[in-house]
Write an enzyme that holds these catalytic residues in place. Sequence first.
Site, PDB file in Angstrom:
ATOM      1  N   GLU A   1      62.013  52.817  45.288  1.00  0.00           N
ATOM      2  CA  GLU A   1      62.545  51.988  46.374  1.00  0.00           C
ATOM      3  C   GLU A   1      63.778  52.594  47.037  1.00  0.00           C
ATOM      4  O   GLU A   1      64.584  53.268  46.377  1.00  0.00           O
ATOM      5  CB  GLU A   1      62.950  50.612  45.804  1.00  0.00           C
ATOM      6  CG  GLU A   1      61.786  49.849  45.228  1.00  0.00           C
ATOM      7  CD  GLU A   1      62.203  48.619  44.435  1.00  0.00           C
ATOM      8  OE1 GLU A   1      61.370  47.706  44.316  1.00  0.00           O
ATOM      9  OE2 GLU A   1      63.335  48.571  43.919  1.00  0.00           O
TER      10      GLU A   1
ATOM     11  N   ALA B   1      67.807  47.539  28.484  1.00  0.00           N
ATOM     12  CA  ALA B   1      68.958  48.220  29.097  1.00  0.00           C
ATOM     13  C   ALA B   1      69.897  47.258  29.831  1.00  0.00           C
ATOM     14  O   ALA B   1      71.115  47.455  29.839  1.00  0.00           O
ATOM     15  CB  ALA B   1      68.448  49.305  30.047  1.00  0.00           C
ATOM     16  N   GLN B   2      69.369  46.217  30.459  1.00  0.00           N
ATOM     17  CA  GLN B   2      70.237  45.334  31.262  1.00  0.00           C
ATOM     18  C   GLN B   2      70.996  44.316  30.415  1.00  0.00           C
ATOM     19  O   GLN B   2      71.963  43.702  30.881  1.00  0.00           O
ATOM     20  CB  GLN B   2      69.397  44.533  32.289  1.00  0.00           C
ATOM     21  CG  GLN B   2      68.450  45.344  33.149  1.00  0.00           C
ATOM     22  CD  GLN B   2      69.157  46.372  34.012  1.00  0.00           C
ATOM     23  OE1 GLN B   2      70.195  46.090  34.613  1.00  0.00           O
ATOM     24  NE2 GLN B   2      68.620  47.574  34.055  1.00  0.00           N
TER      25      GLN B   2
ATOM     26  N   ASP C   1      63.726  39.324  21.581  1.00  0.00           N
ATOM     27  CA  ASP C   1      62.930  40.392  22.203  1.00  0.00           C
ATOM     28  C   ASP C   1      61.692  40.569  21.328  1.00  0.00           C
ATOM     29  O   ASP C   1      61.760  40.394  20.105  1.00  0.00           O
ATOM     30  CB  ASP C   1      63.749  41.696  22.257  1.00  0.00           C
ATOM     31  CG  ASP C   1      63.157  42.733  23.202  1.00  0.00           C
ATOM     32  OD1 ASP C   1      63.814  43.085  24.188  1.00  0.00           O
ATOM     33  OD2 ASP C   1      62.015  43.207  22.943  1.00  0.00           O
TER      34      ASP C   1
ATOM     35  N   THR D   1      62.975  40.588  30.913  1.00  0.00           N
ATOM     36  CA  THR D   1      61.866  41.325  30.313  1.00  0.00           C
ATOM     37  C   THR D   1      61.292  42.289  31.355  1.00  0.00           C
ATOM     38  O   THR D   1      61.513  42.123  32.557  1.00  0.00           O
ATOM     39  CB  THR D   1      60.755  40.375  29.823  1.00  0.00           C
ATOM     40  OG1 THR D   1      60.168  39.716  30.946  1.00  0.00           O
ATOM     41  CG2 THR D   1      61.317  39.346  28.856  1.00  0.00           C
TER      42      THR D   1
ATOM     43  N   GLY E   1      61.535  39.347  37.135  1.00  0.00           N
ATOM     44  CA  GLY E   1      60.465  39.164  38.128  1.00  0.00           C
ATOM     45  C   GLY E   1      60.974  39.711  39.442  1.00  0.00           C
ATOM     46  O   GLY E   1      61.667  39.017  40.185  1.00  0.00           O
ATOM     47  N   ASP E   2      60.668  40.968  39.739  1.00  0.00           N
ATOM     48  CA  ASP E   2      61.332  41.608  40.881  1.00  0.00           C
ATOM     49  C   ASP E   2      60.413  42.509  41.677  1.00  0.00           C
ATOM     50  O   ASP E   2      60.870  43.388  42.399  1.00  0.00           O
ATOM     51  CB  ASP E   2      62.569  42.390  40.387  1.00  0.00           C
ATOM     52  CG  ASP E   2      62.212  43.468  39.371  1.00  0.00           C
ATOM     53  OD1 ASP E   2      61.038  43.535  38.964  1.00  0.00           O
ATOM     54  OD2 ASP E   2      63.103  44.245  38.987  1.00  0.00           O
TER      55      ASP E   2
ATOM     56  N   VAL F   1      66.103  39.432  42.522  1.00  0.00           N
ATOM     57  CA  VAL F   1      65.260  40.634  42.665  1.00  0.00           C
ATOM     58  C   VAL F   1      66.115  41.888  42.902  1.00  0.00           C
ATOM     59  O   VAL F   1      65.648  43.008  42.743  1.00  0.00           O
ATOM     60  CB  VAL F   1      64.223  40.510  43.812  1.00  0.00           C
ATOM     61  CG1 VAL F   1      63.211  39.413  43.508  1.00  0.00           C
ATOM     62  CG2 VAL F   1      64.872  40.280  45.162  1.00  0.00           C
TER      63      VAL F   1
HETATM   64  N1  LIG Z   1      66.864  41.650  39.627  1.00  0.00           N
HETATM   65  C1  LIG Z   1      67.460  42.816  39.641  1.00  0.00           C
HETATM   66  O1  LIG Z   1      68.322  43.097  40.465  1.00  0.00           O
HETATM   67  C2  LIG Z   1      67.104  43.821  38.580  1.00  0.00           C
HETATM   68  C3  LIG Z   1      67.902  44.961  38.382  1.00  0.00           C
HETATM   69  C4  LIG Z   1      67.586  45.815  37.324  1.00  0.00           C
HETATM   70  C5  LIG Z   1      66.474  45.552  36.538  1.00  0.00           C
HETATM   71  N2  LIG Z   1      65.700  44.455  36.798  1.00  0.00           N
HETATM   72  C6  LIG Z   1      64.534  44.123  35.979  1.00  0.00           C
HETATM   73  O2  LIG Z   1      65.031  43.590  34.763  1.00  0.00           O
HETATM   74  C7  LIG Z   1      64.058  43.791  33.727  1.00  0.00           C
HETATM   75  C8  LIG Z   1      64.740  44.387  32.509  1.00  0.00           C
HETATM   76  O3  LIG Z   1      65.151  45.705  32.823  1.00  0.00           O
HETATM   77  P1  LIG Z   1      65.620  46.708  31.676  1.00  0.00           P
HETATM   78  O4  LIG Z   1      66.146  47.897  32.361  1.00  0.00           O
HETATM   79  O5  LIG Z   1      66.482  45.954  30.694  1.00  0.00           O
HETATM   80  O6  LIG Z   1      64.198  47.020  30.979  1.00  0.00           O
HETATM   81  P2  LIG Z   1      63.941  47.539  29.505  1.00  0.00           P
HETATM   82  O7  LIG Z   1      62.559  48.093  29.506  1.00  0.00           O
HETATM   83  O8  LIG Z   1      65.066  48.390  29.038  1.00  0.00           O
HETATM   84  O9  LIG Z   1      63.982  46.204  28.616  1.00  0.00           O
HETATM   85  C9  LIG Z   1      63.048  45.168  28.713  1.00  0.00           C
HETATM   86  C10 LIG Z   1      62.929  44.489  27.352  1.00  0.00           C
HETATM   87  O10 LIG Z   1      62.086  43.339  27.494  1.00  0.00           O
HETATM   88  C11 LIG Z   1      61.346  43.202  26.271  1.00  0.00           C
HETATM   89  N3  LIG Z   1      60.226  42.312  26.522  1.00  0.00           N
HETATM   90  C12 LIG Z   1      59.094  42.558  27.262  1.00  0.00           C
HETATM   91  N4  LIG Z   1      58.303  41.461  27.269  1.00  0.00           N
HETATM   92  C13 LIG Z   1      58.959  40.502  26.549  1.00  0.00           C
HETATM   93  C14 LIG Z   1      58.654  39.146  26.225  1.00  0.00           C
HETATM   94  N5  LIG Z   1      57.555  38.553  26.642  1.00  0.00           N
HETATM   95  N6  LIG Z   1      59.553  38.445  25.475  1.00  0.00           N
HETATM   96  C15 LIG Z   1      60.699  39.043  25.021  1.00  0.00           C
HETATM   97  N7  LIG Z   1      61.019  40.329  25.314  1.00  0.00           N
HETATM   98  C16 LIG Z   1      60.170  41.045  26.069  1.00  0.00           C
HETATM   99  C17 LIG Z   1      60.995  44.640  25.903  1.00  0.00           C
HETATM  100  O11 LIG Z   1      60.644  44.773  24.548  1.00  0.00           O
HETATM  101  C18 LIG Z   1      62.299  45.369  26.269  1.00  0.00           C
HETATM  102  O12 LIG Z   1      63.170  45.473  25.161  1.00  0.00           O
HETATM  103  C19 LIG Z   1      62.993  44.717  34.342  1.00  0.00           C
HETATM  104  O13 LIG Z   1      61.879  43.930  34.696  1.00  0.00           O
HETATM  105  C20 LIG Z   1      63.653  45.294  35.580  1.00  0.00           C
HETATM  106  O14 LIG Z   1      62.726  45.625  36.573  1.00  0.00           O
HETATM  107  C21 LIG Z   1      65.998  43.600  37.793  1.00  0.00           C
END
Ligand SMILES: NC(=O)c1ccc[n+]([C@@H]2O[C@H](COP(=O)([O-])OP(=O)(O)OC[C@H]3O[C@@H](n4cnc5c(N)ncnc54)[C@H](O)[C@@H]3O)[C@@H](O)[C@H]2O)c1
Length: 344
Positions: free
Chosen positions: A55, A138-139, A160, A200, A225-226, A295
């Site tokens: 993006e 990570a977040q 998690d 997630t 959800g993004d 998002v």
């Molecule tokens: N809204 C925003 O501005 C924004 C910004 C950054 C990231 N995000 C989104 O945030 C989400 C998290 O990002 P991240 O970098 O932490 O990803 P990540 O892959 O580091 O971590 C996601 C975690 O979710 C866990 N998980 C998956 N399904 C699950 C469930 N049903 N129940 C419990 N845990 C579950 C995984 O095991 C993993 O540890 C992603 O979907 C990313 O696209 C959104």
Amino acid sequence: MLSLETKVLQQMIKQIGLRAFYLRLLETLTEDFSNWHHFQKCERHAMYVDNGVLELMPICNQNLYSFKYVNGHPLNPLNNKLNVVAIGMLADVHTGYPLMIAAMTVLTAIRTAAVSALSSRYLARKNAKKIAIIGCGAQSEFQILAHHALFDLNEIRHFDIDPAAMRRFENNLRHESFQLIPQQSVRDAIKGADIIVTATAARGKHKVLELDWLEPGQHICGIGGDSPGKTELDPEILRHAKVVVEYIPQSQYEGEIQNLGDEAKNYIHAEMWEMVSGIKSGRIDDQEISVFDSVGFALEDFSILRLCYEIAKELEIGQEIDLLPYSLKDCKNLYGVFLRELHE
Ligand SMILES: NC(=O)c1ccc[n+]([C@@H]2O[C@H](COP(=O)([O-])OP(=O)(O)OC[C@H]3O[C@@H](n4cnc5c(N)ncnc54)[C@H](O)[C@@H]3O)[C@@H](O)[C@H]2O)c1
């Protein structure tokens, strides 16, 4: 032009302190959201590929322009790569000259967390103490610490599906003042929580949270959800909650509200700027359930880039790099300066 590499950002946050940085970012975000009509805005430009999305997120006001390159590749962690990485640029609108490029992977996590906390400032109960987080990737720590900068949290309930992610989260936050209480399921985690963060990462329309599980007065920051076809919340939650989004033209096909189709607009209470500017209400009683359908919007990257530029100047950190031909004596003689020698 200034370059802010990750290690410079580490130094910046070490000098200022993460809590103070969050508080300053919250001020900057509040100022920029309040000046919503001064910005030229558009939805982000997204290219969907087999394993994820790539993006570009541009925006400008009268003085500054910014854009961010960011991806989302949920399967990356299987190969020990981050799901989300980013770089960004800030430029001077009057000349079009870039002012700064910056590593934005960590800045994206920080600004996403700060915007969640901003939503909670308006939508969570004022004395919120307990937060649940679903998804300890990570977040996750950033989300908790941004909230802790605004609320005196005493209990973190985390879950998690990956136990290693929960252990890492606990280890990273073990020195904080709040209690960390690991949970066996989403339903257990959200019991008694004032604020619920869903973070997630999985392709598909999931129901990580269901309406029947919620308690009156809970505020949800749904950040995972993004993207089209990637959501986390039971759509019934949106029909029964005060829903706030960032920018409707983008949120309507990337956010949780995509699952409401044409009905979506009937269920959106406000865009964030309306609440921040006082045009629309935040929480009005202790029973309301609310959702920030996050998002990620370009204005948030603009805010953190302009703040980092400001702080880098204050602290005199960052590296000047030579990506532009500043030293031209005659600005019309680009060919002469760079290529004539090749032909001599
Ligand atoms: N809204 C925003 O501005 C924004 C910004 C950054 C990231 N995000 C989104 O945030 C989400 C998290 O990002 P991240 O970098 O932490 O990803 P990540 O892959 O580091 O971590 C996601 C975690 O979710 C866990 N998980 C998956 N399904 C699950 C469930 N049903 N129940 C419990 N845990 C579950 C995984 O095991 C993993 O540890 C992603 O979907 C990313 O696209 C959104």
